[in-house]
Design a protein around this motif. Sequence first.
Motif, PDB file in Angstrom:
ATOM      1  N   ALA A  44      -9.770  -6.623  -0.172  1.00  0.00           N
ATOM      2  CA  ALA A  44     -11.078  -6.818  -0.793  1.00  0.00           C
ATOM      3  C   ALA A  44     -11.888  -7.893  -0.080  1.00  0.00           C
ATOM      4  O   ALA A  44     -13.099  -7.988  -0.276  1.00  0.00           O
ATOM      5  CB  ALA A  44     -10.909  -7.185  -2.269  1.00  0.00           C
ATOM      6  N   ARG A  74       0.810  -1.215   0.000  1.00  0.00           N
ATOM      7  CA  ARG A  74       0.000   0.000   0.000  1.00  0.00           C
ATOM      8  C   ARG A  74       0.847   1.271   0.000  1.00  0.00           C
ATOM      9  O   ARG A  74       0.356   2.336  -0.340  1.00  0.00           O
ATOM     10  CB  ARG A  74      -0.973  -0.002   1.179  1.00  0.00           C
ATOM     11  CG  ARG A  74      -2.011  -1.135   1.109  1.00  0.00           C
ATOM     12  CD  ARG A  74      -2.728  -1.196  -0.217  1.00  0.00           C
ATOM     13  NE  ARG A  74      -3.807  -2.184  -0.200  1.00  0.00           N
ATOM     14  CZ  ARG A  74      -4.156  -2.909  -1.233  1.00  0.00           C
ATOM     15  NH1 ARG A  74      -3.543  -2.779  -2.389  1.00  0.00           N
ATOM     16  NH2 ARG A  74      -5.154  -3.769  -1.141  1.00  0.00           N
ATOM     17  N   ASN A 112      -7.096  -2.023   3.375  1.00  0.00           N
ATOM     18  CA  ASN A 112      -8.031  -2.054   2.236  1.00  0.00           C
ATOM     19  C   ASN A 112      -8.040  -3.364   1.459  1.00  0.00           C
ATOM     20  O   ASN A 112      -8.052  -3.360   0.230  1.00  0.00           O
ATOM     21  CB  ASN A 112      -7.753  -0.893   1.277  1.00  0.00           C
ATOM     22  CG  ASN A 112      -7.948   0.444   1.946  1.00  0.00           C
ATOM     23  OD1 ASN A 112      -8.924   0.649   2.667  1.00  0.00           O
ATOM     24  ND2 ASN A 112      -7.012   1.347   1.734  1.00  0.00           N
ATOM     25  N   ARG A 166      -0.273  -0.190  -5.140  1.00  0.00           N
ATOM     26  CA  ARG A 166      -1.387   0.108  -4.232  1.00  0.00           C
ATOM     27  C   ARG A 166      -2.757  -0.320  -4.774  1.00  0.00           C
ATOM     28  O   ARG A 166      -3.574  -0.849  -4.022  1.00  0.00           O
ATOM     29  CB  ARG A 166      -1.388   1.602  -3.903  1.00  0.00           C
ATOM     30  CG  ARG A 166      -2.452   1.995  -2.896  1.00  0.00           C
ATOM     31  CD  ARG A 166      -2.456   3.484  -2.588  1.00  0.00           C
ATOM     32  NE  ARG A 166      -1.140   3.925  -2.149  1.00  0.00           N
ATOM     33  CZ  ARG A 166      -0.501   4.980  -2.665  1.00  0.00           C
ATOM     34  NH1 ARG A 166      -1.038   5.695  -3.616  1.00  0.00           N
ATOM     35  NH2 ARG A 166       0.677   5.320  -2.207  1.00  0.00           N
ATOM     36  N   PRO A 201      -6.001  -5.406  -6.038  1.00  0.00           N
ATOM     37  CA  PRO A 201      -6.883  -5.979  -5.021  1.00  0.00           C
ATOM     38  C   PRO A 201      -6.236  -7.178  -4.332  1.00  0.00           C
ATOM     39  O   PRO A 201      -5.542  -7.968  -4.966  1.00  0.00           O
ATOM     40  CB  PRO A 201      -8.129  -6.403  -5.798  1.00  0.00           C
ATOM     41  CG  PRO A 201      -7.831  -6.216  -7.228  1.00  0.00           C
ATOM     42  CD  PRO A 201      -6.521  -5.560  -7.391  1.00  0.00           C
ATOM     43  N   TYR A 205      -8.103  -5.287   7.002  1.00  0.00           N
ATOM     44  CA  TYR A 205      -9.075  -4.347   6.440  1.00  0.00           C
ATOM     45  C   TYR A 205      -8.582  -2.904   6.511  1.00  0.00           C
ATOM     46  O   TYR A 205      -8.930  -2.087   5.658  1.00  0.00           O
ATOM     47  CB  TYR A 205     -10.449  -4.512   7.093  1.00  0.00           C
ATOM     48  CG  TYR A 205     -11.234  -5.642   6.466  1.00  0.00           C
ATOM     49  CD1 TYR A 205     -11.658  -5.560   5.148  1.00  0.00           C
ATOM     50  CD2 TYR A 205     -11.533  -6.796   7.191  1.00  0.00           C
ATOM     51  CE1 TYR A 205     -12.365  -6.600   4.560  1.00  0.00           C
ATOM     52  CE2 TYR A 205     -12.241  -7.839   6.604  1.00  0.00           C
ATOM     53  CZ  TYR A 205     -12.650  -7.732   5.288  1.00  0.00           C
ATOM     54  OH  TYR A 205     -13.341  -8.767   4.698  1.00  0.00           O
ATOM     55  N   ASN A 206      -7.735  -2.585   7.488  1.00  0.00           N
ATOM     56  CA  ASN A 206      -7.132  -1.255   7.540  1.00  0.00           C
ATOM     57  C   ASN A 206      -6.228  -1.002   6.336  1.00  0.00           C
ATOM     58  O   ASN A 206      -5.964   0.148   5.983  1.00  0.00           O
ATOM     59  CB  ASN A 206      -6.352  -1.045   8.843  1.00  0.00           C
ATOM     60  CG  ASN A 206      -7.259  -0.776  10.019  1.00  0.00           C
ATOM     61  OD1 ASN A 206      -8.399  -0.353   9.861  1.00  0.00           O
ATOM     62  ND2 ASN A 206      -6.761  -1.034  11.217  1.00  0.00           N
TER      63      ASN A 206
END
Length: 143
Positions: A114, A83, A112, A89, A92, A109-110
Motif C-alpha cells: 500500500a 501474498r 501490492n 493476502r 495491507p 510494489y510487485n
Amino acid sequence: MPEMVTTNILLVEDDRVDVMNVQRSFKRANITNPIFVAGNGLEALEILRGESEAVEMPKLRRLILLDLNMPKMGGIEFLEELRKDPELRPIPVIVLTTSDQERDRVEAYNFNVAGYILKPVTFIQFAEVMAALNRYWTLSEIP
C-alpha cells in the motif's frame, strides 16, 4: 461522523531503536492502535497465522508495517509468502525501511504494498510519518 474502529498494527522490525521510535511516535500522536511486534518475517507469519505462543493478534482489521532488511526472513521474502497465503493476502502492507534501492521499491510494489516509505532520520520526522499513516489507516476500509 464514522465510528472509530481499531486497526491492529503488526510492526515487522528487527531494530529495537526503530521499534521504540514507532512506539514513541504513536504515543506522541495519541495513536491508540495496538502494536504487535515481530523481529523478522518468520515470526510475523506465525503471529498472523495464530501460531505464535508469545503474541496473540486479532484476525480482523490488520495492517502491517514492514522493514525490508531483517535476519532469517527479510521483507521481500515475507511479502512473497504473505501474498501466497489466501487468508493473509488481503492484509495491507506499508513498507517502512532505510532501503532507497529502486530494485527493493519495484519488488515491494510487485507484491501490492500500500506504500513504500523511507524511514526518516530524525524522531520528529518519524513522528510526523506515523501521524500521517494513522490518518491513512483511520480513513481506509481495512477488512
